[in-house]
Each structure stands twice: as structure tokens, then as C-alpha cells.
Design an enzyme around this catalytic site. Structure first.
Site, PDB file in Angstrom:
ATOM      1  N   SER A   1       0.836  -1.216   0.000  1.00  0.00           N
ATOM      2  CA  SER A   1       0.000   0.000   0.000  1.00  0.00           C
ATOM      3  C   SER A   1       0.866   1.260   0.000  1.00  0.00           C
ATOM      4  CB  SER A   1      -1.090   0.005   1.048  1.00  0.00           C
ATOM      5  OG  SER A   1      -2.119  -0.911   0.673  1.00  0.00           O
TER       6      SER A   1
ATOM      7  N   HIS B   1       5.189  13.879   6.203  1.00  0.00           N
ATOM      8  CA  HIS B   1       5.254  15.331   6.011  1.00  0.00           C
ATOM      9  C   HIS B   1       5.978  15.936   7.210  1.00  0.00           C
ATOM     10  CE1 HIS B   1       2.312  14.619   2.875  1.00  0.00           C
ATOM     11  NE2 HIS B   1       1.527  14.027   3.756  1.00  0.00           N
TER      12      HIS B   1
ATOM     13  N   CYS C   1      -1.907  -3.430   3.388  1.00  0.00           N
ATOM     14  CA  CYS C   1      -2.975  -4.409   3.238  1.00  0.00           C
ATOM     15  C   CYS C   1      -2.360  -5.795   3.440  1.00  0.00           C
ATOM     16  CB  CYS C   1      -3.654  -4.284   1.879  1.00  0.00           C
ATOM     17  SG  CYS C   1      -2.589  -4.666   0.505  1.00  0.00           S
TER      18      CYS C   1
END
Lengths: 138, 138
Positions: free
Chosen positions: A72, A77, A92
Site C-alpha cells: 500500500s 510530512h 494491506c
């Protein structure tokens, strides 16, 4: 689709300053942290704010990046002005249970940033029970 | 860091099949959906599974992609075999409140996929109240 999404907000970090404002250094950490427990990076994109040539509005700098994984994704940030970081790691369980690996990646990244304050949340995604709970039509 | 993270799981979608297994088509939708309400894509990476040349283990195909935004990120993963999709859209409110824009992007993507069942969650991130709730040292 079933999997685990780890969300974290890190405040007042004491880790290496370069992790906050050097996209290459942050990228190297992220890729390595994903590979270590066996996750598979397929590609990545890290953007460094504060580059005058690109006309960035975020003058204070920082880095924003994403690693697309076979399992996934990871998104990071940074806000150097407050030494803040947000982390997202969604894995996943398509071919195997990747929850342990995800927690290892998250723990390594958090250790590198060394937050003074930390908020972590685990969100289970794509469960059959939740799928039955809401209907948008049918 | 303060912002809104929209998480969605879409099941048994009835939208255009190409959105599930054609990375270029999905990319175009995602970039356009972000730009429409004024968000700023800085770069993107979309990977198509099921390409034998890349040795993908996910034989059933699907697309996984991320758009790095000036406001944070969008991540999309598709499972053509079940017509399932996961969406993540995180926008921070660094220079302005981007919550309305985020909801517009999410709504457009969900409309395009046309799920039969839909789970949506909104997660507020980076709030001062939450920041004070947990300490990892100090």
C-alpha cells in the site's frame, strides 16, 4: 483491502535536523525502514519545500513524501519550524499479514525523529463487518 | 500540521472498469479531482500491478498510486477482482482551510467509482488538544 493503517503525529522532535529539511536524507530513511521488515517499495516521490525555483508557498521549508508499496503506502510530512511530523503507513494483507512489519517501520521512523510528544492511532481498514455497516445504495 | 484526513473504503463499485486497472486513467482522474477545488499536485506516482515484466506478486492486477500535494497527499489503491478501492486524502491547513476542498475531491472520486457499499471516516489531525494528551518523554 483488509489491512492496518498506522497514523502518527510527532511534536517537538529532537531527531537529526536533516530529516526535516533534506528530502534525500528523509527518503533514504523511509525506503530503508520499509525494506528492513520485508515491505516492497515500488516507487517514491519526495518534495522539498522552500526551493525558490519552484515558487513554493511554504517558505518555512519542510519535506513531503510518499513511498508507494506493493503492500500500500507510506506518507511523511515534516514541519521544520515546529519540529513536527505526520506519518501514515497503510499495509494491506493481500498475500500475508503485514501488521507486524508496519509496526516495525513506524517504530523505526518515530525513533529516528525522536518526538517529545507523540499521538499514534491504529485504524483497521476493509473489514467485512465495517463493509456491512453502511450502504451507499444497493 | 493541523488538518483533515479523509479515509474511505469503497466496495462493489460500478464505475468505469478502467479506473481499477489502468494507471493512466486513474491518475488523470486523481490529478484533475485535486486541481478542481484548488489543491496543488507537486508530483505523483501510479503503479499498475499485474505487469509480468515487473514480477508483481499481485496477479489479479489493480493500481496503487499517490499524489503528493502542497497541502499533503492523496493515496488510492484498487482491487479489480472485488471492485474495491481505498482512498486517503490528507490536507493540512497551512496557508488556508482546505477542508472544503478535501471533501470535494473525495466526493468526486467516490462518485466516479460508484460504490455499492461505502465506509467514510474523517480524522482531525494535529490538534493542540490531542498534542497535549499523550507524551512520549519530555
Amino acid at each position: 483491502m483488509h489491512g492496518l493503517h498506522l497514523i502518527a503525529e510527532l511534536y517537538a522532535c529532537r531527531g537529526d535536523q536533516r530529516l526535516f529539511d533534506d528530502a534525500a536524507i528523509l527518503r533514504e530513511l523511509c525506503i530503508d525502514a520499509c525494506r528492513e521488515p520485508g515491505l516492497t517499495p515500488l516507487g517514491d516521490l519526495f518534495h522539498q519545500f522552500g526551493d525558490r525555483r519552484s515558487g513554493d508557498h511554504r517558505q518555512a521549508g519542510g519535506v513531503t513524501g510518499a513511498v508507494v508499496l506493493a503492500e500500500s503506502h507510506l506518507a511523511v510530512h515534516t514541519w521544520p519550524e515546529t519540529k513536527g511530523v505526520t506519518l501514515d503507513l497503510y499495509v494491506c494483507n493481500f498475500s500475508q499479514d503485514n501488521r507486524v512489519a508496519a509496526r516495525q517501520v513506524s517504530a523505526r521512523l518515530i525513533a529516528a525523529f525522536a518526538p517529545t510528544r507523540l499521538i499514534e492511532r491504529e485504524i483497521e481498514r476493509g473489514t467485512p463487518m465495517l463493509a456491512a455497516a453502511t450502504s451507499a445504495g444497493d
